[in-house]
Design a protein around this motif. Sequence first.
Motif, short mmCIF file in Angstrom:
data_model
loop_
_atom_site.label_atom_id
_atom_site.label_comp_id
_atom_site.label_asym_id
_atom_site.label_seq_id
_atom_site.Cartn_x
_atom_site.Cartn_y
_atom_site.Cartn_z
N ALA A 71 8.26 -6.77 14.55
CA ALA A 71 7.09 -7.05 15.38
C ALA A 71 5.80 -6.99 14.57
CB ALA A 71 7.03 -6.05 16.54
N LYS A 72 5.77 -6.11 13.58
CA LYS A 72 4.58 -5.97 12.74
C LYS A 72 4.69 -6.76 11.44
CE LYS A 72 3.54 -1.29 14.39
NZ LYS A 72 3.33 0.14 14.00
N ASN A 73 5.86 -7.38 11.21
CA ASN A 73 6.10 -8.10 9.96
C ASN A 73 5.79 -7.21 8.77
OD1 ASN A 73 7.16 -10.30 8.67
ND2 ASN A 73 5.32 -11.57 8.83
N THR A 74 6.29 -5.99 8.84
CA THR A 74 6.01 -4.98 7.82
C THR A 74 7.32 -4.40 7.30
OG1 THR A 74 3.90 -4.42 8.83
CG2 THR A 74 4.85 -2.79 7.36
N VAL A 75 7.36 -4.18 6.01
CA VAL A 75 8.51 -3.58 5.35
C VAL A 75 8.07 -2.26 4.75
CG1 VAL A 75 10.31 -3.90 3.62
CG2 VAL A 75 9.39 -5.88 4.84
N TYR A 76 8.92 -1.26 4.85
CA TYR A 76 8.59 0.07 4.35
C TYR A 76 9.58 0.50 3.27
CZ TYR A 76 6.10 0.14 8.81
OH TYR A 76 5.27 -0.16 9.87
N LEU A 77 9.13 1.40 2.43
CA LEU A 77 10.02 2.01 1.44
C LEU A 77 9.72 3.50 1.39
CD1 LEU A 77 12.23 1.63 -0.67
CD2 LEU A 77 10.43 1.36 -2.40
N GLN A 95 0.68 0.93 -7.29
CA GLN A 95 1.12 1.74 -8.43
C GLN A 95 1.72 3.06 -7.96
OE1 GLN A 95 0.82 1.22 -11.99
NE2 GLN A 95 2.15 3.04 -12.00
N VAL A 96 2.89 3.37 -8.50
CA VAL A 96 3.54 4.66 -8.26
C VAL A 96 3.68 5.35 -9.62
CG1 VAL A 96 5.67 5.83 -7.58
CG2 VAL A 96 4.77 3.92 -6.21
N SER A 110 0.84 -1.19 0.00
CA SER A 110 0.00 0.00 0.00
C SER A 110 0.87 1.24 0.00
CB SER A 110 -0.93 0.00 1.22
OG SER A 110 -0.18 0.04 2.42
N GLY A 111 0.24 2.40 -0.23
CA GLY A 111 0.94 3.67 -0.15
C GLY A 111 1.30 4.32 -1.46
N GLY A 112 1.02 3.65 -2.56
CA GLY A 112 1.34 4.23 -3.86
C GLY A 112 0.43 5.40 -4.19
N GLY A 113 0.73 6.04 -5.28
CA GLY A 113 -0.08 7.18 -5.72
C GLY A 113 0.59 7.93 -6.85
N SER A 114 0.05 9.10 -7.13
CA SER A 114 0.59 9.95 -8.18
C SER A 114 1.24 11.17 -7.55
CB SER A 114 -0.52 10.39 -9.13
OG SER A 114 -1.07 9.30 -9.82
N GLY A 151 8.81 14.72 -5.67
CA GLY A 151 7.95 14.40 -4.54
C GLY A 151 8.39 13.14 -3.80
N SER A 152 7.61 12.82 -2.77
CA SER A 152 7.93 11.66 -1.92
C SER A 152 6.69 10.79 -1.72
CB SER A 152 8.42 12.14 -0.54
OG SER A 152 9.60 12.90 -0.66
N LEU A 153 6.95 9.53 -1.48
CA LEU A 153 5.92 8.57 -1.10
C LEU A 153 6.53 7.58 -0.13
CD1 LEU A 153 4.19 7.66 -4.50
CD2 LEU A 153 3.13 8.86 -2.59
N ARG A 154 5.67 7.01 0.70
CA ARG A 154 6.10 5.94 1.62
C ARG A 154 5.22 4.72 1.39
NH1 ARG A 154 5.49 4.84 7.95
NH2 ARG A 154 7.53 3.92 8.40
N LEU A 155 5.85 3.66 0.96
CA LEU A 155 5.14 2.41 0.73
C LEU A 155 5.24 1.51 1.95
CD1 LEU A 155 6.35 1.55 -2.90
CD2 LEU A 155 4.54 3.12 -2.17
N SER A 156 4.21 0.71 2.14
CA SER A 156 4.20 -0.28 3.23
C SER A 156 3.85 -1.64 2.66
CB SER A 156 3.16 0.10 4.29
OG SER A 156 3.46 1.34 4.88
N CYS A 157 4.39 -2.66 3.28
CA CYS A 157 4.09 -4.03 2.88
C CYS A 157 3.91 -4.86 4.14
CB CYS A 157 5.22 -4.60 2.04
SG CYS A 157 5.12 -6.38 1.78
N THR A 158 2.71 -5.36 4.34
CA THR A 158 2.44 -6.21 5.48
C THR A 158 2.45 -7.66 5.02
OG1 THR A 158 1.12 -4.51 6.54
CG2 THR A 158 0.83 -6.76 7.32
#
Length: 117
Positions: free
Chosen positions: A74-80, A112-113, A7-11, A16-23
Amino acid sequence: QVQLVESGGGSVQPGGSLRLSCTASGMMYRISTMGWYRQAPGKQRELVTSISYGGSTNYADSVKGRFTISRDGAKNTVYLQMNSLKPEDTAVYYCNKVPSSKDNDYWGQGTQVTVAS
């Protein structure tokens, strides 16, 4: 149950900046080296960055200095965290263990980014 939800994609505009998350669901992902892959239209899926279970990171030259990968065990989540985005960063972004086979491994739906002015 094996599941990856990005999640976290966009236009955004260039620069600019974006932060993606992956659970991730599943012990396999909790202890694996995890990475963010991307696939642009008409191009092969490529690994852009990875992070080991211990926190060691690697980046493709194309994103070095602009992208930062992190993980919360702890959340088993990866961020970008993606900064200074360029039009050539436009792609669908996926997370998965490293290595992963495009055809033989499970993949999430991606996010999608789009970078355009």
